[in-house]
Motif scaffolding. Structure first.
Motif, PDB file in Angstrom:
ATOM      1  N   ASP A  47       0.818  -1.211   0.000  1.00 32.96           N
ATOM      2  CA  ASP A  47       0.000   0.000   0.000  1.00 32.96           C
ATOM      3  C   ASP A  47       0.852   1.262   0.000  1.00 32.96           C
ATOM      4  O   ASP A  47       0.408   2.314  -0.454  1.00 32.96           O
ATOM      5  CB  ASP A  47      -0.894   0.011   1.244  1.00 32.96           C
ATOM      6  CG  ASP A  47      -1.758  -1.232   1.334  1.00 32.96           C
ATOM      7  OD1 ASP A  47      -2.729  -1.324   0.575  1.00 32.96           O
ATOM      8  OD2 ASP A  47      -1.440  -2.113   2.164  1.00 32.96           O
ATOM      9  N   TYR A 128       5.126   2.776 -11.109  1.00 32.32           N
ATOM     10  CA  TYR A 128       3.834   3.204 -11.657  1.00 32.32           C
ATOM     11  C   TYR A 128       3.181   2.107 -12.488  1.00 32.32           C
ATOM     12  O   TYR A 128       1.970   1.892 -12.425  1.00 32.32           O
ATOM     13  CB  TYR A 128       4.026   4.459 -12.500  1.00 32.32           C
ATOM     14  CG  TYR A 128       2.744   4.963 -13.118  1.00 32.32           C
ATOM     15  CD1 TYR A 128       1.814   5.664 -12.360  1.00 32.32           C
ATOM     16  CD2 TYR A 128       2.460   4.714 -14.463  1.00 32.32           C
ATOM     17  CE1 TYR A 128       0.628   6.115 -12.916  1.00 32.32           C
ATOM     18  CE2 TYR A 128       1.275   5.153 -15.026  1.00 32.32           C
ATOM     19  CZ  TYR A 128       0.360   5.849 -14.250  1.00 32.32           C
ATOM     20  OH  TYR A 128      -0.816   6.281 -14.805  1.00 32.32           O
ATOM     21  N   GLN A 133      -1.478   3.305  -7.808  1.00 27.68           N
ATOM     22  CA  GLN A 133      -2.183   3.927  -6.688  1.00 27.68           C
ATOM     23  C   GLN A 133      -1.369   3.916  -5.393  1.00 27.68           C
ATOM     24  O   GLN A 133      -1.858   4.401  -4.364  1.00 27.68           O
ATOM     25  CB  GLN A 133      -3.519   3.194  -6.445  1.00 27.68           C
ATOM     26  CG  GLN A 133      -4.444   3.196  -7.646  1.00 27.68           C
ATOM     27  CD  GLN A 133      -4.743   4.597  -8.151  1.00 27.68           C
ATOM     28  OE1 GLN A 133      -4.971   5.506  -7.363  1.00 27.68           O
ATOM     29  NE2 GLN A 133      -4.733   4.771  -9.462  1.00 27.68           N
ATOM     30  N   LYS A 135       0.997   4.754  -2.290  1.00 29.94           N
ATOM     31  CA  LYS A 135       1.358   6.012  -1.651  1.00 29.94           C
ATOM     32  C   LYS A 135       2.857   6.024  -1.368  1.00 29.94           C
ATOM     33  O   LYS A 135       3.430   5.012  -0.960  1.00 29.94           O
ATOM     34  CB  LYS A 135       0.550   6.207  -0.368  1.00 29.94           C
ATOM     35  CG  LYS A 135      -0.931   6.447  -0.651  1.00 29.94           C
ATOM     36  CD  LYS A 135      -1.691   6.893   0.582  1.00 29.94           C
ATOM     37  CE  LYS A 135      -3.127   7.251   0.221  1.00 29.94           C
ATOM     38  NZ  LYS A 135      -3.884   7.764   1.396  1.00 29.94           N
ATOM     39  N   GLN A 219      -0.235  11.924  -3.901  1.00 33.94           N
ATOM     40  CA  GLN A 219       0.211  10.561  -3.575  1.00 33.94           C
ATOM     41  C   GLN A 219       1.601  10.530  -2.964  1.00 33.94           C
ATOM     42  O   GLN A 219       2.107   9.453  -2.640  1.00 33.94           O
ATOM     43  CB  GLN A 219       0.211   9.681  -4.837  1.00 33.94           C
ATOM     44  CG  GLN A 219      -1.107   8.994  -5.105  1.00 33.94           C
ATOM     45  CD  GLN A 219      -1.065   8.143  -6.355  1.00 33.94           C
ATOM     46  OE1 GLN A 219      -1.656   8.493  -7.380  1.00 33.94           O
ATOM     47  NE2 GLN A 219      -0.393   7.011  -6.288  1.00 33.94           N
TER      48      GLN A 219
END
Length: 296
Positions: A47, A128, A133, A135, A219
């Motif tokens: 994540d 990427y 998504q 962080k 982000q």
């Protein structure tokens, strides 16, 4: 009843945040990575990533975050998957094998901290392409102090034999065109670039601009290392909010420094010269961030 892998993951988190059980941590790490390779399809990608900078507090920040009840560790703090060609070309299955399973994670987050990610040019695009998504957390330290700390780190490892003055004088010759070679040939890996890029790694503006080509500002959490050293609980709270984790009141006793350096101060004249060297890059960085980090 939880399965053996889940129980081992729980014990591994306990070991990862408790240095007194490091022997178990090392054994659990080997076993969990072995399980991970066999069951990669049950393992979501991380994540969050702490991407650098090297010698800027990444180990301490990662250890503090692991104390949060809603964070699980990767089976290895620094995987360097996106940096080292021999690892990157093992593929996504290999990388997924370093993270907890869906069952173990539940609603908890996991991530890793590889401080080489900020520096190497191909890493932003690679990250990427796999996880757009994710962080990103960045710690930036006064580049003069960072270079000096980096140098002493390599001395302790037995990799650096030159004096600091000689090392920075020889840096350009040592590195040559190796950074561009990592772009031209994705399978090229330079040990000199990995170990002796004391000044080059302090060009934060160039590195951050590469990341912002792929990831929007929202982000990326960019932190000043000196603030983190002085007010760790406050900065960790900022990271917790950025990651969307439940609010948390940690025991202040957890905020000890990991991997501290112990060495003599830099001569003032040399610090002044290096501050002058970094002045243009720092000025551009402050304009990019919209704030002055105060590195003089």
């Amino acid at each position: 009843m939880s399965n053996p892998s889940n129980r081992l993951e729980t014990r591994y988190k306990q070991a990862a945040v408790n240095p007194e059980v490091s022997a178990f941590s090392q054994l659990a790490q080997r076993l969990l990575i072995g399980f991970g390779q066999a069951m990669w399809y049950l393992r979501p990608l991380p994540d969050f990533l702490i991407i650098g900078a090297q010698k800027a507090g990444t180990s301490s920040l990662y250890k503090y975050l692991l104390q949060h009840p809603s964070v699980l560790p990767a089976y290895q703090k620094e995987i360097h998957y996106f940096t080292i060609p021999d690892l990157y070309f093992k593929g996504e299955r290999w990388y997924r094998g370093h993270f907890p399973t869906n069952l173990a994670r539940g609603q908890r987050l996991t991530g890793e901290a590889s401080p080489s990610y900020l520096f190497f040019p191909l890493v932003p695009q690679r990250v990427y392409q796999m996880m757009p998504q994710v962080k990103l957390i960045v710690l930036l330290r006064d580049p003069v102090a960072r270079a000096f700390s980096n140098y002493h780190h390599q001395v302790r490892r037995g990799l650096e034999t030159l004096s600091f003055e000689e090392a920075i004088a020889q840096e350009s010759n040592r590195l040559g065109n190796d950074l561009q070679k990592t772009v031209d040939n994705p399978r090229f890996h330079s040990l000199n670039l990995a170990h002796f890029s004391y000044l080059l790694r302090g060009d934060y503006i160039t590195q951050l601009k590469r990341w912002r080509q792929f990831f929007p500002a929202e982000q990326m959490l960019i932190l000043k290392s000196e603030n983190f050293y002085e007010r760790p609980q406050e900065i960790v709270s900022e990271v917790v909010t950025f990651l969307g984790l439940p609010s948390w009141q940690p025991n202040p006793a957890i905020f000890k420094q990991y991997n501290p350096g112990d060495y003599n101060k830099m001569p003032p004249s040399l610090r002044e010269n290096l501050s002058y060297h970094f002045q243009p890059a720092n000025k551009a960085l402050y304009e990019f961030l919209g704030r002055d980090l105060g590195w003089q």
